[in-house]
Design a protein around this motif. Sequence first.
Motif, PDB file in Angstrom:
ATOM      1  N   SER A  22     -13.451   5.249 -12.335  1.00  0.00           N
ATOM      2  CA  SER A  22     -12.440   5.866 -11.589  1.00  0.00           C
ATOM      3  C   SER A  22     -11.374   4.805 -10.740  1.00  0.00           C
ATOM      4  O   SER A  22     -12.042   3.897 -10.426  1.00  0.00           O
ATOM      5  CB  SER A  22     -13.074   6.883 -10.464  1.00  0.00           C
ATOM      6  N   LEU A  23     -10.266   5.264 -10.645  1.00  0.00           N
ATOM      7  CA  LEU A  23      -9.080   4.428  -9.983  1.00  0.00           C
ATOM      8  C   LEU A  23      -9.242   4.337  -8.794  1.00  0.00           C
ATOM      9  O   LEU A  23      -9.591   5.452  -7.949  1.00  0.00           O
ATOM     10  CB  LEU A  23      -7.744   5.105 -10.461  1.00  0.00           C
ATOM     11  N   ASP A  24      -9.339   3.295  -8.050  1.00  0.00           N
ATOM     12  CA  ASP A  24      -9.279   3.263  -6.476  1.00  0.00           C
ATOM     13  C   ASP A  24      -7.883   3.503  -6.187  1.00  0.00           C
ATOM     14  O   ASP A  24      -6.864   3.075  -6.607  1.00  0.00           O
ATOM     15  CB  ASP A  24      -9.735   1.735  -6.101  1.00  0.00           C
ATOM     16  N   ARG A  25      -7.916   4.602  -4.838  1.00  0.00           N
ATOM     17  CA  ARG A  25      -6.851   4.958  -4.709  1.00  0.00           C
ATOM     18  C   ARG A  25      -5.701   3.761  -4.132  1.00  0.00           C
ATOM     19  O   ARG A  25      -4.511   3.953  -4.415  1.00  0.00           O
ATOM     20  CB  ARG A  25      -6.915   5.878  -3.338  1.00  0.00           C
ATOM     21  N   MET A  26      -6.110   2.899  -3.718  1.00  0.00           N
ATOM     22  CA  MET A  26      -5.276   1.797  -3.133  1.00  0.00           C
ATOM     23  C   MET A  26      -4.565   1.002  -4.693  1.00  0.00           C
ATOM     24  O   MET A  26      -3.860   0.171  -4.352  1.00  0.00           O
ATOM     25  CB  MET A  26      -5.834   0.598  -2.472  1.00  0.00           C
ATOM     26  N   ASP A  27      -5.369   1.020  -5.661  1.00  0.00           N
ATOM     27  CA  ASP A  27      -4.809   0.448  -6.806  1.00  0.00           C
ATOM     28  C   ASP A  27      -3.587   1.176  -7.499  1.00  0.00           C
ATOM     29  O   ASP A  27      -3.285   0.764  -8.837  1.00  0.00           O
ATOM     30  CB  ASP A  27      -6.043   0.110  -7.825  1.00  0.00           C
ATOM     31  N   SER A  28      -3.473   2.368  -7.167  1.00  0.00           N
ATOM     32  CA  SER A  28      -2.473   3.275  -7.817  1.00  0.00           C
ATOM     33  C   SER A  28      -1.129   2.584  -7.725  1.00  0.00           C
ATOM     34  O   SER A  28      -0.631   1.920  -6.823  1.00  0.00           O
ATOM     35  CB  SER A  28      -2.510   4.449  -6.931  1.00  0.00           C
ATOM     36  N   THR A  29      -0.487   2.722  -9.035  1.00  0.00           N
ATOM     37  CA  THR A  29       0.722   2.336  -9.125  1.00  0.00           C
ATOM     38  C   THR A  29       1.813   3.170  -8.837  1.00  0.00           C
ATOM     39  O   THR A  29       3.265   2.883  -9.040  1.00  0.00           O
ATOM     40  CB  THR A  29       0.996   1.410 -10.322  1.00  0.00           C
ATOM     41  N   LEU A  30       1.539   4.440  -8.618  1.00  0.00           N
ATOM     42  CA  LEU A  30       2.542   5.482  -8.260  1.00  0.00           C
ATOM     43  C   LEU A  30       3.614   4.955  -7.308  1.00  0.00           C
ATOM     44  O   LEU A  30       3.095   4.571  -6.106  1.00  0.00           O
ATOM     45  CB  LEU A  30       1.814   6.902  -7.952  1.00  0.00           C
ATOM     46  N   ASN A  31       4.724   5.247  -7.314  1.00  0.00           N
ATOM     47  CA  ASN A  31       5.852   5.077  -6.309  1.00  0.00           C
ATOM     48  C   ASN A  31       5.883   6.410  -5.317  1.00  0.00           C
ATOM     49  O   ASN A  31       5.317   7.335  -5.662  1.00  0.00           O
ATOM     50  CB  ASN A  31       7.174   4.602  -6.740  1.00  0.00           C
ATOM     51  N   VAL A  32       6.683   6.255  -4.375  1.00  0.00           N
ATOM     52  CA  VAL A  32       6.974   7.179  -3.350  1.00  0.00           C
ATOM     53  C   VAL A  32       7.325   8.421  -3.847  1.00  0.00           C
ATOM     54  O   VAL A  32       6.833   9.521  -3.747  1.00  0.00           O
ATOM     55  CB  VAL A  32       7.974   6.695  -2.226  1.00  0.00           C
ATOM     56  N   GLU A  34       7.129   9.456  -7.337  1.00  0.00           N
ATOM     57  CA  GLU A  34       5.774  10.055  -7.978  1.00  0.00           C
ATOM     58  C   GLU A  34       4.865  10.680  -7.304  1.00  0.00           C
ATOM     59  O   GLU A  34       4.381  11.898  -7.418  1.00  0.00           O
ATOM     60  CB  GLU A  34       5.343   9.160  -8.868  1.00  0.00           C
ATOM     61  N   ARG A  35       4.519  10.249  -6.078  1.00  0.00           N
ATOM     62  CA  ARG A  35       3.568  10.952  -5.208  1.00  0.00           C
ATOM     63  C   ARG A  35       4.026  12.226  -4.444  1.00  0.00           C
ATOM     64  O   ARG A  35       3.308  13.003  -4.354  1.00  0.00           O
ATOM     65  CB  ARG A  35       3.184   9.860  -4.012  1.00  0.00           C
ATOM     66  N   ASP A 156      10.190  22.461   1.553  1.00  0.00           N
ATOM     67  CA  ASP A 156       9.249  21.914   2.612  1.00  0.00           C
ATOM     68  C   ASP A 156       9.035  20.599   2.173  1.00  0.00           C
ATOM     69  O   ASP A 156       8.375  19.724   2.986  1.00  0.00           O
ATOM     70  CB  ASP A 156       7.831  22.811   2.541  1.00  0.00           C
ATOM     71  N   HIS A 157       9.115  20.111   0.931  1.00  0.00           N
ATOM     72  CA  HIS A 157       8.807  18.732   0.535  1.00  0.00           C
ATOM     73  C   HIS A 157       9.993  17.834   0.285  1.00  0.00           C
ATOM     74  O   HIS A 157      10.107  16.829  -0.418  1.00  0.00           O
ATOM     75  CB  HIS A 157       8.346  18.920  -0.615  1.00  0.00           C
ATOM     76  N   GLY A 158      11.160  18.369   0.710  1.00  0.00           N
ATOM     77  CA  GLY A 158      12.370  17.576   0.849  1.00  0.00           C
ATOM     78  C   GLY A 158      13.398  17.669  -0.294  1.00  0.00           C
ATOM     79  O   GLY A 158      14.321  16.968  -0.158  1.00  0.00           O
ATOM     80  N   PHE A 159      13.440  18.642  -0.925  1.00  0.00           N
ATOM     81  CA  PHE A 159      14.419  18.789  -2.139  1.00  0.00           C
ATOM     82  C   PHE A 159      15.681  19.244  -1.436  1.00  0.00           C
ATOM     83  O   PHE A 159      15.476  20.147  -0.296  1.00  0.00           O
ATOM     84  CB  PHE A 159      13.895  19.852  -3.085  1.00  0.00           C
ATOM     85  N   VAL A 160      16.788  18.762  -1.597  1.00  0.00           N
ATOM     86  CA  VAL A 160      17.984  19.363  -0.958  1.00  0.00           C
ATOM     87  C   VAL A 160      18.805  19.919  -2.023  1.00  0.00           C
ATOM     88  O   VAL A 160      19.054  19.522  -3.264  1.00  0.00           O
ATOM     89  CB  VAL A 160      18.672  18.072  -0.674  1.00  0.00           C
ATOM     90  N   TRP A 161      19.367  21.095  -1.674  1.00  0.00           N
ATOM     91  CA  TRP A 161      20.282  21.840  -2.608  1.00  0.00           C
ATOM     92  C   TRP A 161      21.650  21.636  -2.160  1.00  0.00           C
ATOM     93  O   TRP A 161      22.180  21.325  -1.173  1.00  0.00           O
ATOM     94  CB  TRP A 161      19.835  23.478  -2.468  1.00  0.00           C
ATOM     95  N   SER A 162      22.383  21.752  -3.154  1.00  0.00           N
ATOM     96  CA  SER A 162      24.031  21.709  -2.945  1.00  0.00           C
ATOM     97  C   SER A 162      24.543  22.560  -4.050  1.00  0.00           C
ATOM     98  O   SER A 162      24.054  22.871  -5.121  1.00  0.00           O
ATOM     99  CB  SER A 162      24.434  20.038  -3.017  1.00  0.00           C
ATOM    100  N   ASP A 163      25.855  22.742  -3.794  1.00  0.00           N
ATOM    101  CA  ASP A 163      26.515  23.507  -5.064  1.00  0.00           C
ATOM    102  C   ASP A 163      26.961  22.911  -6.153  1.00  0.00           C
ATOM    103  O   ASP A 163      26.770  21.868  -6.043  1.00  0.00           O
ATOM    104  CB  ASP A 163      27.591  24.360  -4.310  1.00  0.00           C
ATOM    105  N   GLU A 164      27.359  23.462  -7.189  1.00  0.00           N
ATOM    106  CA  GLU A 164      27.744  22.760  -8.398  1.00  0.00           C
ATOM    107  C   GLU A 164      29.013  22.049  -8.362  1.00  0.00           C
ATOM    108  O   GLU A 164      29.079  21.238  -9.061  1.00  0.00           O
ATOM    109  CB  GLU A 164      28.189  24.086  -9.443  1.00  0.00           C
ATOM    110  N   SER A 165      29.731  22.298  -7.237  1.00  0.00           N
ATOM    111  CA  SER A 165      31.018  21.335  -7.100  1.00  0.00           C
ATOM    112  C   SER A 165      30.594  19.921  -6.561  1.00  0.00           C
ATOM    113  O   SER A 165      31.310  19.145  -6.647  1.00  0.00           O
ATOM    114  CB  SER A 165      32.010  22.071  -6.202  1.00  0.00           C
TER     115      SER A 165
END
Length: 176
Positions: A22-32, A34-35, A156-165
Amino acid sequence: MRRDDNKVVIPNIAAAAVQPVSLDRMDSTLNVQERAVLALDVAWIDWRAEFRRKVVASGVMDRPWRSVFEADMILSIVAHRWLSGRPITHKELATYFEQFATEATVSRHVSDMEEAGMIVRETDPLDRRRIFLLPTERLEAMGRTFLQGRIRTMSDHGFVWSDESGTDSKTASDPA
């Protein structure tokens, strides 16, 4: 995994001949980012599981669908194709699943969804051999609840919506 010109590229990760550790959580290479996507996915899965329990308990469906993943994909594809003015046929739908489900499995899902009043089959008036899968009012009502939950989870997880323009290339859009 990365995407190049609409092709999915899977990195070549050789299977180790040794027992996996198992991978140690501290060894994960996922960036912000991806997390954050993982957190969004987990929150969405949690919401979706509760939504499914409520749908089954309410009697909308006699029984849970065989595979939530496949059912969600089918409902999304049918609704999106219909909204884009290009209803999907049963045969076309099956091509989305050819790597992990048989056409018979897709047929069973479609039958379950038809029985639950989520979709209807309609013969193509121009080619009677083709059967279109079309959403019903019931699917739209449930789909709206489903999509509102997804939008709330994303917000709730920071996704921001904008119009098509807008010129923000990070904004989701409907390519159909």
